[in-house]
Design a protein around this motif. Structure first.
Motif, short mmCIF file in Angstrom:
data_model
loop_
_atom_site.label_atom_id
_atom_site.label_comp_id
_atom_site.label_asym_id
_atom_site.label_seq_id
_atom_site.Cartn_x
_atom_site.Cartn_y
_atom_site.Cartn_z
N CYS A 145 0.83 -1.21 0.00
CA CYS A 145 0.00 0.00 0.00
C CYS A 145 0.87 1.25 0.00
O CYS A 145 1.76 1.40 0.83
CB CYS A 145 -0.91 -0.01 1.21
SG CYS A 145 -2.05 1.37 1.25
N ARG A 146 0.60 2.13 -0.96
CA ARG A 146 1.27 3.43 -0.96
C ARG A 146 0.32 4.44 -0.38
O ARG A 146 -0.75 4.71 -0.94
CB ARG A 146 1.67 3.81 -2.39
CG ARG A 146 2.69 2.85 -2.99
CD ARG A 146 2.89 3.12 -4.47
NE ARG A 146 3.40 4.45 -4.71
CZ ARG A 146 3.36 5.04 -5.91
NH1 ARG A 146 2.79 4.43 -6.92
NH2 ARG A 146 3.87 6.25 -6.07
N LYS A 147 0.69 4.99 0.77
CA LYS A 147 -0.18 5.97 1.42
C LYS A 147 0.16 7.36 0.88
O LYS A 147 1.26 7.86 1.07
CB LYS A 147 -0.02 5.90 2.94
CG LYS A 147 -0.63 4.62 3.50
CD LYS A 147 -0.73 4.62 5.01
CE LYS A 147 -1.41 3.34 5.50
NZ LYS A 147 -0.66 2.59 6.48
N LEU A 148 -0.79 7.94 0.17
CA LEU A 148 -0.56 9.21 -0.53
C LEU A 148 -1.75 10.14 -0.31
O LEU A 148 -2.85 9.68 0.04
CB LEU A 148 -0.44 8.93 -2.04
CG LEU A 148 0.67 8.00 -2.52
CD1 LEU A 148 0.46 7.64 -3.99
CD2 LEU A 148 2.04 8.66 -2.33
N LEU A 203 -4.87 12.49 -1.60
CA LEU A 203 -5.86 12.20 -2.64
C LEU A 203 -5.39 12.61 -4.03
O LEU A 203 -5.53 11.84 -4.99
CB LEU A 203 -7.19 12.90 -2.29
CG LEU A 203 -8.27 12.82 -3.38
CD1 LEU A 203 -8.73 11.39 -3.59
CD2 LEU A 203 -9.46 13.72 -3.04
N VAL A 210 -3.12 10.14 -5.52
CA VAL A 210 -3.79 8.88 -5.85
C VAL A 210 -4.58 9.05 -7.15
O VAL A 210 -4.53 8.20 -8.04
CB VAL A 210 -4.72 8.44 -4.70
CG1 VAL A 210 -5.59 7.25 -5.12
CG2 VAL A 210 -3.91 8.08 -3.46
N LEU A 211 -5.29 10.18 -7.27
CA LEU A 211 -6.07 10.43 -8.49
C LEU A 211 -5.14 10.48 -9.71
O LEU A 211 -5.46 9.93 -10.76
CB LEU A 211 -6.86 11.74 -8.37
CG LEU A 211 -8.07 11.68 -7.42
CD1 LEU A 211 -8.64 13.07 -7.18
CD2 LEU A 211 -9.14 10.75 -7.96
N ALA A 228 -2.28 8.98 -10.04
CA ALA A 228 -1.82 7.61 -10.32
C ALA A 228 -2.90 6.80 -11.02
O ALA A 228 -2.63 6.05 -11.96
CB ALA A 228 -1.40 6.94 -9.01
N LEU A 229 -4.17 6.98 -10.57
CA LEU A 229 -5.27 6.24 -11.19
C LEU A 229 -5.47 6.69 -12.64
O LEU A 229 -5.72 5.88 -13.52
CB LEU A 229 -6.57 6.44 -10.39
CG LEU A 229 -6.61 5.82 -8.99
CD1 LEU A 229 -7.93 6.16 -8.30
CD2 LEU A 229 -6.43 4.30 -9.03
N GLU A 230 -5.34 8.00 -12.86
CA GLU A 230 -5.47 8.53 -14.24
C GLU A 230 -4.38 7.92 -15.12
O GLU A 230 -4.63 7.48 -16.23
CB GLU A 230 -5.32 10.06 -14.25
CG GLU A 230 -6.47 10.81 -13.61
CD GLU A 230 -7.69 10.95 -14.52
OE1 GLU A 230 -7.80 10.18 -15.49
OE2 GLU A 230 -8.53 11.83 -14.22
N GLN A 278 -2.78 5.12 -14.86
CA GLN A 278 -2.97 3.71 -15.22
C GLN A 278 -4.32 3.46 -15.88
O GLN A 278 -4.69 2.31 -16.13
CB GLN A 278 -2.75 2.81 -14.00
CG GLN A 278 -3.79 2.94 -12.90
CD GLN A 278 -3.45 2.07 -11.69
OE1 GLN A 278 -2.53 2.39 -10.94
NE2 GLN A 278 -4.18 1.00 -11.52
N GLY A 279 -5.04 4.54 -16.15
CA GLY A 279 -6.33 4.40 -16.85
C GLY A 279 -7.39 3.70 -16.04
O GLY A 279 -8.28 3.05 -16.59
N ALA A 280 -7.32 3.82 -14.71
CA ALA A 280 -8.28 3.12 -13.86
C ALA A 280 -9.59 3.89 -13.69
O ALA A 280 -10.58 3.34 -13.24
CB ALA A 280 -7.67 2.85 -12.48
N LEU A 281 -9.58 5.18 -14.04
CA LEU A 281 -10.82 5.96 -13.94
C LEU A 281 -11.52 5.94 -15.29
O LEU A 281 -10.91 6.26 -16.30
CB LEU A 281 -10.52 7.41 -13.53
CG LEU A 281 -9.92 7.62 -12.14
CD1 LEU A 281 -9.63 9.09 -11.91
CD2 LEU A 281 -10.83 7.09 -11.06
N PRO A 282 -12.80 5.58 -15.30
CA PRO A 282 -13.49 5.48 -16.59
C PRO A 282 -13.76 6.86 -17.21
O PRO A 282 -13.79 7.85 -16.51
CB PRO A 282 -14.78 4.76 -16.26
CG PRO A 282 -15.00 4.91 -14.81
CD PRO A 282 -13.65 5.16 -14.18
#
Lengths: 253, 314
Positions: free
Chosen positions: A234-237, A239, A242-243, A245-247, A249-253
């Motif tokens: 777990c990487r504690k970061l 918000l 985290v957003l 990082a999610l963008e 890796q394309g994890a947000l639709p």
């Protein structure tokens, strides 16, 4: 109305601890009534109260499962039957269903059979529908509710995308989801009856069945390995990071 | 090896099973059983060499009888069902009719050296993996967890396959379908690509309203822990975990979830997990890829703002 409830004694995984490698510590777990079966028992007790009749609890397992059956008696079951014999051991779902059906036929004339939707150890959810198929009864799995009007049972089934309402004429078999009906506490009279009742024990020859146990079972577990739940790094970061990082890796639709 | 695949309804979700069957069957004998009229060319593209139209039936028990009848005639070596609630029910019903074994909720399938279907599944809340064989009874039946196998890369032939429509006379009806009430957020939890989950710590149904807003923005569904369901914050249909549903989304966002093992086993297959909890020692962080140590509500609000702005600017 004659009601049969099928119960299974399972390791108490609701209160189980995690071991060092993040697997469930099953060996130390206490033996309890499978949680979904509690809902089946309570629904059966409620239907008996409303419509009359008698309620039998049935289990297949080692002699220690008697504890669970006595508990069911203390909560209001009228009769308890245990299929127990070393020869029953190791049965897969098909053979378990056959043995339970043979016992149900021997005990005779059930209008309604209730089971849990699945056992918390094997998690197959197959024994209920297999019994219904063998006994040619209407069957609804994964139910959260059932009501009776005359000879017609109205059942709510929880599915992936909503709730289906089914109607079936008795005899029928319904499997209940965990938490559907909160099992009542034992009564004083129930505790007395549980302590003094004789639990009927049946063996393969008592129920006239020739296929039982691991030898007759079509499926065989050939290998078991622990499957650790898998810790993640777990990487504690904050918000915003985290957003980002999610963008990335394309994890947000 | 002849493998039959039960394709629910028009077979929309059948691609992964058909292509897996094609891969398992060395001689490529894959039969698609489907329920409602559709363009069967699709099944061929996904791997089927033959298709059988069962016909739709509103009574799942009677449909189970029909499938059993069809399988008696086809005599396949193996049959795959999708491990949906209905698919699992039908697989058990059919196995009992055909007096054979069935392995529920498989996460792996392969063929052994002696040509048997090796079926892999987990049990005990996902803490054990078991390999199962059905040596002597036929067919070998497995239900397969959706989303485990990849979709086919247009592998089969593109000519329309041979199609047979089966006719049934005396299938006795046991069940009547009375009504259907769709899930309240319109997105099926188990199929959702994004799950936004909340724990008891959300305190009050208003907390879950925020998660529903977030889920809508992410085109996802809302999940919950047993604690939240038990506290009456949200109905049981949303419960994720050992005594609820198992989800495997691409993204799992956990707000105020402490991380009890009974919850973890229901979401551990998620691709990416983000946990938001004000307690930096909460066990959920051990099961998360990203952790945000902060108030869940402030984080949810900021996230909603971010996603709304992102929508406007895109």
């Amino acid at each position: 109305m004659k009601i049969l409830i099928c119960l299974k004694q399972v390791p108490d995984t609701m209160n189980v601890k995690l071991s060092g490698d993040f697997t469930l510590e099953r060996e130390d777990a206490a033996q309890v009534m499978n949680l979904a079966d509690e809902s089946a028992l309570e629904l059966g007790l409620a239907l008996r109260e409303k419509h009359g009749g008698e309620l039998t609890v049935l289990s297949m397992g080692p002699p220690r499962a008697e504890t669970m059956l006595r508990e069911a008696l203390s909560r209001g079951a009228d009769h308890a039957v245990l299929l127990t014999d070393p020869a029953f051991a190791g049965a897969d779902t098909l053979i378990t269903a056959k043995c339970l059906c043979a016992a149900a036929r021997k005990l005779g004339g059930f209008d309604l059979i209730l089971c849990g939707r699945r056992a918390s150890d094997g998690e197959t959810g197959q024994v209920g529908p297999m019994m219904a198929s063998m006994m040619r009864m209407a069957c609804v799995v994964n139910a959260t509710q059932a009501e009776m009007n005359g000879n017609i049972l109205t059942i709510k089934q929880l599915t992936e995308d909503g709730v289906i309402t089914w109607k079936a004429a008795l005899p029928a078999l319904v499997t209940l989801c965990e938490w559907s009906c909160r099992l009542r506490l034992p009564s004083i009279a129930g505790l007395h009856r549980a302590a003094s009742s004789v639990i009927v024990r049946l063996t393969p020859s008592n129920i006239g069945i020739k296929e039982y146990g691991i030898a007759a079972s079509p499926t065989r577990v050939v290998r078991v390995s622990p499957h650790p739940l898998g810790l993640r790094q777990c990487r504690k970061l904050p918000l915003a990071d985290v957003l980002a990082a999610l963008e990335e890796q394309g994890a947000l639709p | 090896m002849i493998i039959a695949v039960f394709c629910e309804h028009r077979g929309g979700e059948a691609g992964e099973l058909l292509s897996k069957a094609r891969q398992l069957s060395a001689d490529g004998q894959v039969i698609a059983l489907y329920e409602e009229r559709t363009n069967t060319r699709r099944f061929a593209v996904m791997g089927a060499g033959e298709t059988i139209l069962l016909g739709a039936c509103a009574d799942d028990c009677a449909q189970g009888d029909r499938i059993a009848d069809a399988l008696r005639q086809l005599a396949p070596d193996a049959v795959l069902f999708p491990a949906t609630i209905r698919g699992r029910f039908l697989s058990a019903w059919v196995a009992a009719k055909l007096d054979t074994g069935v392995t529920a909720d498989c996460t792996g399938l392969s063929v052994t050296e002696d040509g048997l279907l090796r079926q892999t599944r987990t049990a005990y809340g996902g803490s054990l993996t078991a390999e199962i064989l059905c040596r002597h009874h036929r067919p070998q039946i497995a239900s397969v967890r959706p989303g485990v196998f990849p979709l086919p890369a247009e592998c089969g032939k593109v000519v329309p396959p041979k199609t047979t429509a089966l006719l049934y006379d005396n299938v006795k009806s046991l069940l009547a379908y009375a009504a259907f009430e769709p899930a309240d957020d319109g997105v099926a939890l188990q199929q959702a690509k994004v799950v936004v989950a909340g724990g008891k710590g959300l305190g009050g149904a208003i907390g879950f309203d925020k998660l529903f807003t977030l889920a809508r923005l992410l085109n996802g569904a809302v999940g919950a822990t047993r604690g939240a369901v038990d506290a009456g914050l949200i109905p049981y249909a949303h419960q994720v975990g050992q005594t609820g549903v198992t989800v495997r989304p691409k993204l799992y966002l956990a707000f105020g979830v402490s991380g009890m093992v009974q919850h973890i086993v229901g979401m551990n297959g998620s691709q990416t997990v983000v946990a938001v909890n004000s307690d930096r020692n909460a066990p959920i962080f051990d099961c998360a890829d990203y952790g945000i140590v902060a108030d869940w509500e402030e984080t949810a609000d900021s996230m909603i703002r971010y996603l709304k702005e992102r929508k406007v600017s895109s």
